[in-house]
Scaffold this active site. Structure first.
Site, mmCIF file in Angstrom:
data_model
loop_
_atom_site.group_PDB
_atom_site.id
_atom_site.type_symbol
_atom_site.label_atom_id
_atom_site.label_comp_id
_atom_site.label_asym_id
_atom_site.label_seq_id
_atom_site.Cartn_x
_atom_site.Cartn_y
_atom_site.Cartn_z
ATOM 1 N N ALA A 87 -14.725 -1.483 -8.521
ATOM 2 C CA ALA A 87 -14.301 -0.053 -9.121
ATOM 3 C C ALA A 87 -15.183 0.650 -10.036
ATOM 4 O O ALA A 87 -15.444 1.790 -10.055
ATOM 5 C CB ALA A 87 -12.825 -0.263 -9.755
ATOM 6 N N LYS B 81 -13.270 -4.304 1.430
ATOM 7 C CA LYS B 81 -14.141 -3.164 1.305
ATOM 8 C C LYS B 81 -15.764 -3.623 1.641
ATOM 9 O O LYS B 81 -16.336 -2.762 1.871
ATOM 10 C CB LYS B 81 -14.257 -2.701 -0.246
ATOM 11 C CG LYS B 81 -12.685 -1.887 -0.456
ATOM 12 C CD LYS B 81 -12.492 -1.505 -1.893
ATOM 13 C CE LYS B 81 -11.157 -0.791 -2.061
ATOM 14 N NZ LYS B 81 -11.145 -0.278 -3.517
ATOM 15 N N GLY C 145 -15.196 -3.714 -17.403
ATOM 16 C CA GLY C 145 -15.412 -4.274 -15.904
ATOM 17 C C GLY C 145 -16.792 -4.099 -15.338
ATOM 18 O O GLY C 145 -17.306 -2.815 -15.493
ATOM 19 N N ASN D 237 -18.644 -6.292 -20.071
ATOM 20 C CA ASN D 237 -17.900 -7.209 -19.134
ATOM 21 C C ASN D 237 -17.793 -8.583 -19.741
ATOM 22 O O ASN D 237 -18.692 -8.952 -20.417
ATOM 23 C CB ASN D 237 -18.476 -7.154 -17.898
ATOM 24 C CG ASN D 237 -17.975 -7.632 -16.642
ATOM 25 O OD1 ASN D 237 -16.749 -7.493 -16.558
ATOM 26 N ND2 ASN D 237 -18.401 -8.434 -16.001
ATOM 27 N N LYS E 56 -23.613 -8.979 -15.544
ATOM 28 C CA LYS E 56 -23.223 -8.048 -14.393
ATOM 29 C C LYS E 56 -23.462 -6.851 -15.025
ATOM 30 O O LYS E 56 -23.601 -5.792 -14.538
ATOM 31 C CB LYS E 56 -21.817 -8.586 -13.775
ATOM 32 C CG LYS E 56 -22.116 -9.514 -12.786
ATOM 33 C CD LYS E 56 -20.628 -10.267 -12.394
ATOM 34 C CE LYS E 56 -19.637 -9.076 -11.882
ATOM 35 N NZ LYS E 56 -18.349 -9.812 -11.555
ATOM 36 N N GLY F 51 -3.888 4.460 -13.214
ATOM 37 C CA GLY F 51 -4.688 4.965 -12.047
ATOM 38 C C GLY F 51 -4.065 5.629 -10.809
ATOM 39 O O GLY F 51 -4.632 5.690 -9.784
ATOM 40 N N SER G 220 0.730 -1.166 -0.002
ATOM 41 C CA SER G 220 -0.189 0.078 0.042
ATOM 42 C C SER G 220 1.095 1.365 0.039
ATOM 43 O O SER G 220 1.880 1.561 0.761
ATOM 44 C CB SER G 220 -0.880 0.071 1.175
ATOM 45 O OG SER G 220 -1.519 1.341 1.238
ATOM 46 N N LYS G 221 0.541 2.170 -0.709
ATOM 47 C CA LYS G 221 1.037 3.395 -0.863
ATOM 48 C C LYS G 221 0.343 4.526 -0.012
ATOM 49 O O LYS G 221 0.850 5.804 -0.128
ATOM 50 C CB LYS G 221 0.978 4.054 -2.297
ATOM 51 C CG LYS G 221 1.725 3.068 -3.424
ATOM 52 C CD LYS G 221 2.961 3.764 -3.802
ATOM 53 C CE LYS G 221 3.810 3.064 -4.693
ATOM 54 N NZ LYS G 221 4.448 1.807 -4.256
ATOM 55 N N SER G 222 -0.664 4.204 0.783
ATOM 56 C CA SER G 222 -1.635 5.071 1.454
ATOM 57 C C SER G 222 -0.649 5.753 2.521
ATOM 58 O O SER G 222 -0.771 7.048 2.570
ATOM 59 C CB SER G 222 -2.793 4.365 1.890
ATOM 60 O OG SER G 222 -3.666 4.204 0.874
HETATM 61 P P1 NDP Z 1 -13.270 -6.524 -8.958
HETATM 62 O O1 NDP Z 1 -12.508 -7.886 -8.558
HETATM 63 O O2 NDP Z 1 -14.366 -6.350 -8.067
HETATM 64 O O3 NDP Z 1 -13.774 -6.835 -10.434
HETATM 65 C C1 NDP Z 1 -12.817 -7.292 -11.384
HETATM 66 C C2 NDP Z 1 -13.543 -7.110 -12.851
HETATM 67 O O4 NDP Z 1 -12.578 -7.453 -13.773
HETATM 68 C C3 NDP Z 1 -14.829 -8.001 -12.938
HETATM 69 O O5 NDP Z 1 -15.615 -7.454 -13.810
HETATM 70 C C4 NDP Z 1 -14.125 -8.965 -13.955
HETATM 71 O O6 NDP Z 1 -14.912 -9.690 -15.069
HETATM 72 C C5 NDP Z 1 -13.015 -8.391 -14.696
HETATM 73 N N1 NDP Z 1 -11.891 -9.291 -15.163
HETATM 74 C C6 NDP Z 1 -11.090 -9.771 -14.448
HETATM 75 N N2 NDP Z 1 -10.102 -10.390 -15.201
HETATM 76 C C7 NDP Z 1 -10.438 -10.103 -16.581
HETATM 77 C C8 NDP Z 1 -9.995 -10.500 -17.866
HETATM 78 N N3 NDP Z 1 -8.607 -11.375 -17.638
HETATM 79 N N4 NDP Z 1 -10.503 -10.305 -18.888
HETATM 80 C C9 NDP Z 1 -11.738 -9.468 -18.703
HETATM 81 N N5 NDP Z 1 -12.181 -9.259 -17.581
HETATM 82 C C10 NDP Z 1 -11.593 -9.397 -16.561
HETATM 83 O O7 NDP Z 1 -12.052 -5.718 -8.910
HETATM 84 P P2 NDP Z 1 -12.187 -4.105 -8.609
HETATM 85 O O8 NDP Z 1 -13.546 -3.464 -9.461
HETATM 86 O O9 NDP Z 1 -12.193 -3.740 -7.284
HETATM 87 O O10 NDP Z 1 -10.801 -3.418 -9.320
HETATM 88 C C11 NDP Z 1 -10.608 -3.457 -10.786
HETATM 89 C C12 NDP Z 1 -9.122 -2.881 -10.854
HETATM 90 O O11 NDP Z 1 -9.219 -1.376 -10.383
HETATM 91 C C13 NDP Z 1 -8.069 -3.415 -9.898
HETATM 92 O O12 NDP Z 1 -6.964 -3.696 -10.868
HETATM 93 C C14 NDP Z 1 -7.857 -2.407 -8.932
HETATM 94 O O13 NDP Z 1 -6.485 -2.270 -8.805
HETATM 95 C C15 NDP Z 1 -8.135 -1.032 -9.737
HETATM 96 N N6 NDP Z 1 -8.464 -0.002 -8.912
HETATM 97 C C16 NDP Z 1 -7.843 1.042 -8.872
HETATM 98 C C17 NDP Z 1 -8.052 2.228 -7.883
HETATM 99 C C18 NDP Z 1 -7.179 3.253 -7.870
HETATM 100 O O14 NDP Z 1 -7.102 4.088 -7.149
HETATM 101 N N7 NDP Z 1 -6.149 3.634 -9.191
HETATM 102 C C19 NDP Z 1 -9.086 2.119 -7.111
HETATM 103 C C20 NDP Z 1 -9.794 0.629 -7.005
HETATM 104 C C21 NDP Z 1 -9.572 -0.264 -7.893
HETATM 105 P P3 NDP Z 1 -16.106 -10.869 -14.386
HETATM 106 O O15 NDP Z 1 -17.296 -10.116 -13.738
HETATM 107 O O16 NDP Z 1 -16.412 -11.321 -15.824
HETATM 108 O O17 NDP Z 1 -15.357 -11.785 -13.674
#
Ligand code: NDP
Length: 276
Positions: free
Chosen positions: A131, A66, A127, A151, A156, A242, A15-17
């Site tokens: 997020a 979360k 996605g 997605n 979803k 991000g 974590s960078k927080s």
């Molecule tokens: P979740 O685990 O809640 O959701 C993941 C999503 O990614 C799902 O929709 C999933 O699809 C999809 N997914 C995963 N692997 C693949 C793939 N290989 N191909 C296509 N779709 C894929 O994650 P979060 O929403 O919490 O986070 C998503 C990203 O955002 C993370 O990398 C996180 O680090 C980043 N993030 C960055 C922040 C920032 O401050 N910059 C803050 C919050 C998040 P399915 O539903 O089909 O499984």
């Protein structure tokens, strides 16, 4: 007296927080101590309880807690309700106020740091996880021309589009679909999947990148991810990850806790990993 804050997660070492909030405290002259808190899986409530009992004033929450924080909160802000997840908490007596600043952090990075207005633009979000849920209302508040959620698990995306449409009273069209159905080009393409964490590439057709578009990967610190590489190979010149979103959501939490808004420029410079 020094006020205590922490970020809780598992793992938490990455974590960078603490770095970000300590830098904010320094430039704003706030007397705070901000640490990392590793909680065991299933041990969220106990760890937070101990932190509060020791005088802790607030916390950031990262994976995988979360949803635990959502259940733990006594007062959920609309941002947390829409996201179904909490990334910041403030403790006052018996009250646990909860927010989700990820979406507002993303929009602030897009609009203020990257000078990419959303108003009137066509936005594609990859996605349908936490997020994306968190980003939807802040994005819609900017009055884009349209938002499309795409997605792997199509249902979803469609559910989330319906939810966003209802919350926003249908003022902006929000559609959910699968990757094979993405037939148009977009001005802003946001990768909110977790695919970049494992160097995977969502099956996005390159025709989704409009001329002059911004390709933004919410994952940060990974350099040129497969998504950003695809965008660059398709002729996109405006690329971002991000890191700015991370700094901006932290600034929102800092202001919520301390009543003073820190400038994020120096922090973003410090934690940026070049997109190469
Ligand atoms: P979740 O685990 O809640 O959701 C993941 C999503 O990614 C799902 O929709 C999933 O699809 C999809 N997914 C995963 N692997 C693949 C793939 N290989 N191909 C296509 N779709 C894929 O994650 P979060 O929403 O919490 O986070 C998503 C990203 O955002 C993370 O990398 C996180 O680090 C980043 N993030 C960055 C922040 C920032 O401050 N910059 C803050 C919050 C998040 P399915 O539903 O089909 O499984």
């Amino acid at each position: 007296m020094t006020d205590r804050y922490a970020v809780i997660g598992n793992p938490i070492e990455q974590s960078k927080s603490p770095l970000i909030h300590s830098a904010f405290a320094q430039v704003t002259g706030q007397d705070i101590d901000y640490t990392k808190l590793l909680a065991p899986l299933g041990g969220f409530a106990q760890a937070v309880g101990a932190f509060r009992a020791a005088g802790g004033r607030g916390m950031n929450v990262t994976a995988p807690f979360k949803l635990d924080a959502f259940a733990y909160a006594t007062d959920l802000a609309p941002s947390a309700q829409m996201a179904g997840a909490v990334n910041a908490m403030k403790f006052e007596g018996d009250k646990v106020y909860a927010e989700n600043f990820d979406g507002v952090g993303l929009v602030r990075d897009l609009v203020h740091n990257l000078l990419c207005p959303i108003q009137g633009r066509r936005v594609l979000i990859l996605g349908s996880g936490g997020a994306t849920r968190g980003a939807l209302l802040p994005l819609l508040a900017e009055a884009p021309a349209e938002v499309v959620i795409v997605n792997r698990t199509v249902a979803k995306a469609q559910e989330l589009a319906d939810l966003a449409h209802r919350h926003h009273n249908g003022r902006v069209t929000v559609r959910g679909m699968g990757y094979a159905d993405v037939g148009e080009a977009f001005d802003v393409v946001l990768n909110a999947t977790s695919a970049s964490l494992t160097a995977e590439l969502p099956p996005l057709p390159v025709s989704a990148f409009a001329l002059g578009c911004l390709a933004y990967d919410l994952t940060y610190g990974k350099g040129l991810t497969p998504f950003l590489k695809l965008a660059r190979q398709s002729g996109v010149t405006r690329l971002a990850d991000g890191v700015g979103m991370l700094a901006e959501q932290a600034a929102e939490a800092f202001e919520w806790w301390r009543g003073v808004r820190p400038d994020t420029t120096a922090v973003i410079e410090r934690i940026t990993v070049p997109l190469a």
